[in-house]
Design a protein around this motif. Structure first.
Motif, short mmCIF file in Angstrom:
data_model
loop_
_atom_site.label_atom_id
_atom_site.label_comp_id
_atom_site.label_asym_id
_atom_site.label_seq_id
_atom_site.Cartn_x
_atom_site.Cartn_y
_atom_site.Cartn_z
N SER A 187 28.79 28.82 42.55
CA SER A 187 29.84 29.20 43.49
C SER A 187 29.30 30.24 44.47
O SER A 187 29.18 31.42 44.14
N ARG A 226 34.79 37.67 40.63
CA ARG A 226 35.72 36.56 40.40
C ARG A 226 37.02 36.77 41.17
O ARG A 226 37.62 35.81 41.66
N LEU A 227 37.44 38.01 41.30
CA LEU A 227 38.63 38.32 42.09
C LEU A 227 38.40 37.95 43.56
O LEU A 227 39.28 37.37 44.21
N CYS A 228 37.21 38.24 44.07
CA CYS A 228 36.84 37.84 45.43
C CYS A 228 36.89 36.33 45.59
O CYS A 228 37.41 35.82 46.58
N GLU A 229 36.31 35.65 44.63
CA GLU A 229 36.27 34.19 44.70
C GLU A 229 37.68 33.61 44.77
O GLU A 229 37.98 32.73 45.59
N LYS A 230 38.56 34.14 43.94
CA LYS A 230 39.95 33.65 43.95
C LYS A 230 40.60 33.94 45.30
O LYS A 230 41.28 33.08 45.87
N ALA A 231 40.39 35.14 45.82
CA ALA A 231 41.00 35.51 47.09
C ALA A 231 40.50 34.63 48.23
O ALA A 231 41.31 34.13 49.03
N ASN A 261 39.21 31.68 48.04
CA ASN A 261 39.68 30.31 47.84
C ASN A 261 41.14 30.14 48.26
O ASN A 261 41.59 29.03 48.51
N ASN A 262 41.85 31.26 48.35
CA ASN A 262 43.23 31.25 48.85
C ASN A 262 43.31 31.63 50.32
O ASN A 262 44.38 31.97 50.83
N ASN A 269 40.34 36.64 32.62
CA ASN A 269 40.74 35.59 33.57
C ASN A 269 41.48 36.19 34.74
O ASN A 269 42.27 37.11 34.58
N VAL A 270 41.21 35.67 35.91
CA VAL A 270 41.91 36.12 37.11
C VAL A 270 43.08 35.19 37.34
O VAL A 270 42.98 34.01 37.25
N TYR A 286 43.72 46.04 37.70
CA TYR A 286 43.25 45.08 36.70
C TYR A 286 42.53 45.89 35.63
O TYR A 286 41.45 46.44 35.88
#
Length: 146
Positions: free
Chosen positions: A59, A23-28, A30-31, A145-146, A7
């Protein structure tokens, strides 16, 4: 084989790198993924921990040190070179590739525009490419943005 994502941020600010990693952690998570963030030293680890805790107060991102008892936190932080039982997603903020990177399904590196980070990113890209790892790069503008 480990899938690798770079990135590439347009910023040269270390805080932007840590904010993006958060933010990348948060996305991961959340998945449904588990994440290990590898850092070079305890100072960098403390900065990452602060970002995970404070970056977005709305968050909560549960984390622990990699050598602490696993209580189900989806994020672990490591500066010791030991990944324990982790094997899902690795976010490496290290100057050298962690020896254990190939144990992970995915690895991400967050790149900022400083000479030091760009130099080790080029080395990592070459090393991984020569060994046939699938590499993707994501050039990100100001919004990150992620």
């Amino acid at each position: 084989m480990t899938e690798v994502d770079f990135y590439i941020l347009s910023s040269d600010e270390p805080d932007k790198r840590l904010a993006f990693a958060s933010r990348l952690c948060e996305k991961a998570i959340n998945n449904g993924r588990k994440v290990l963030i590898a850092t070079d030293d305890a100072t960098q680890l403390a900065s990452v921990a602060k970002h995970l805790t404070d970056e977005r107060p709305e968050s909560y991102l549960p984390w622990r040190h990699s050598d602490a008892t696993d209580s189900g936190e989806p994020i672990a932080l490591d500066c010791s070179g030991e990944c324990g039982n982790h094997h899902d997603v690795l976010i490496s903020l290290c100057a050298q590739l962690p020896e254990y990177f190939s144990r992970f399904a995915r690895m991400a590196e967050v790149v900022i525009q400083t000479d030091a980070v760009l130099a080790h990113t080029r080395q990592h890209w070459s090393f991984l490419g020569e060994r046939g790892y699938p590499i993707r790069h994501h050039k990100l503008g100001r919004a990150h943005n992620v």
